[in-house]
Design an enzyme around this catalytic site. Sequence first.
Site, PDB file in Angstrom:
ATOM      1  CD  GLU A 209      -3.143   0.764   1.699  1.00 48.06           C
ATOM      2  OE1 GLU A 209      -3.972   0.008   1.282  1.00 48.06           O
ATOM      3  OE2 GLU A 209      -3.274   1.222   3.115  1.00 48.06           O
TER       4      GLU A 209
ATOM      5  CE  LYS B 282      -2.651   3.564   6.504  1.00 46.20           C
ATOM      6  NZ  LYS B 282      -3.018   2.237   7.148  1.00 46.20           N
TER       7      LYS B 282
ATOM      8  CE  LYS C  12      -7.554  -0.810   1.357  1.00 47.21           C
ATOM      9  NZ  LYS C  12      -6.796  -0.344   2.582  1.00 47.21           N
TER      10      LYS C  12
ATOM     11  CD  GLU D  56     -11.559  -3.185   4.449  1.00 51.24           C
ATOM     12  OE1 GLU D  56     -10.649  -3.185   3.904  1.00 51.24           O
ATOM     13  OE2 GLU D  56     -12.340  -2.452   5.227  1.00 51.24           O
TER      14      GLU D  56
ATOM     15  CG  ASN E 168      -9.473  -4.034   7.579  1.00 52.29           C
ATOM     16  OD1 ASN E 168      -8.460  -3.858   8.633  1.00 52.29           O
ATOM     17  ND2 ASN E 168      -9.348  -3.037   6.916  1.00 52.29           N
TER      18      ASN E 168
ATOM     19  CD  GLU F 265      -8.338  -5.479   3.437  1.00 50.76           C
ATOM     20  OE1 GLU F 265      -8.921  -6.061   2.336  1.00 50.76           O
ATOM     21  OE2 GLU F 265      -8.917  -4.710   3.976  1.00 50.76           O
ATOM     22  CB  SER F 266      -5.181  -3.638   8.695  1.00 55.23           C
ATOM     23  OG  SER F 266      -5.994  -2.970   7.669  1.00 55.23           O
TER      24      SER F 266
END
Length: 411
Positions: free
Chosen positions: A196, A198, A259, A308, A330, A365-366
């Site tokens: 990502e 970000k 995103k 998601e 997530n 994710e994350s």
Amino acid sequence: MEAKADHRRQSSCFHSAVLLTSPMESSILAAARASVPATVFSPLSTSFPSRTAAAHRADGARPAARGAVRCSAAAQGSVLHRLGSADETFFNSSEVIQWESGKSINSIAAAQGIRIRRRCRPRYPSEGVGVDRAIPRNVLEQIVWDKEVDLSQRKAKMPLQRVVESAERAPPPRDFVAALDAARRRNGGLPALIAEVKKASPIKGLLREDFNPVEIARAYEKNGAACLSILTDEKHFLGSFENLETVRNSGVKCPLLCKDFVIDVWQIYYARSKGADAVLLIAAVLPDLDIKYMLRVCRSLGMMALVEVHDERELDRMLKIDGVQIIGINNRSLGTFEVDAANTNMLLEKHGDIIRKKRIMVVSESGLFTPHDVASVQNAGVSAVLVGESLVTQEDPGRAIAGLFGKELLH
Ligand SMILES: O=C(O)c1ccccc1NCC(=O)[C@H](O)[C@H](O)COP(=O)(O)O
């Protein structure tokens, strides 16, 4: 009747279509007159009969039949046609009929367990009362409310018709799923990386001072990322569609995920026009009908949707929707916004069988920081990981990939 129609105008992916037509004319006629691709009217075309029934009756005319959508010349060759709108099951589904009946998107969403509300408008008391309606309940709700404002400004500058045309002129989409599969094979079954780009997060603030999206994207690609996720939300993540476009035009070959916090199909067409190959659809924000419709729009554009989920309820909902190919789990809690990679394992332990049976690809994710985190979600069965903070905060985000996986990835 009109009050009900106003009520339904509350933001949803159908919103733009309502505003483009007068209540007196059928959506398809309006599409033909304005040469607007009929896709923007597709769900609305089914709602117009009920919305305009009184007017039609006053004229002694019968409300337009649903079938008119299917046989209209205006629909031929249009995007509507490509969406497969002739599918009875979709357009006659009880959800579409429920939506037609005038319920607000918040009540439909709440019935599906969705806790993120759309912004309540002061002139419509039925959308909420007191402090409750003026204050967002958490960060995600705040982001979505801000997105509604941002989106209405963008749409005022660039109406849907122009965005659709611009998307049609964009270079062809790249195959997001194929890129993930290929990277996994290359790396002996290690989860593929969606890295990502970000700059900031609403929870952590600024993540990187010297932020050059193209340099970061190139470094990710060179060090084995399969796909890239480009944050385009400006207010909370300091991202932009310019970043998406410049990365796409920079020679980077990885497919790109836009995103953002999609609440309207306008954003999907816009993302495509800026070179996105995939978009994120968040089950915590979008009712099932919006997800289904948006999946169709993605398919019509040759794009992939990363759908998601955060919890079991959202996962259950998404597993009932046909056409979901990639689910992102997530690990960030919607209650506390803390991350816990065990969320992926917990959901896959309970639902892994059905996910495998449906051949759905899973992305964790994350909150992934170490080779142990990656190994743990790999063992749970994910095909890919989506990682931002732990890479972008390192001095060299490209080299950080080897640190995250415990080995260098093949490019
Ligand atoms: O990143 C946040 O703080 C955040 C807060 C509220 C809603 C969404 C948020 N993040 C969006 C993402 O999905 C992450 O950027 C992505 O999964 C990467 O996460 P990480 O590796 O933890 O940066």
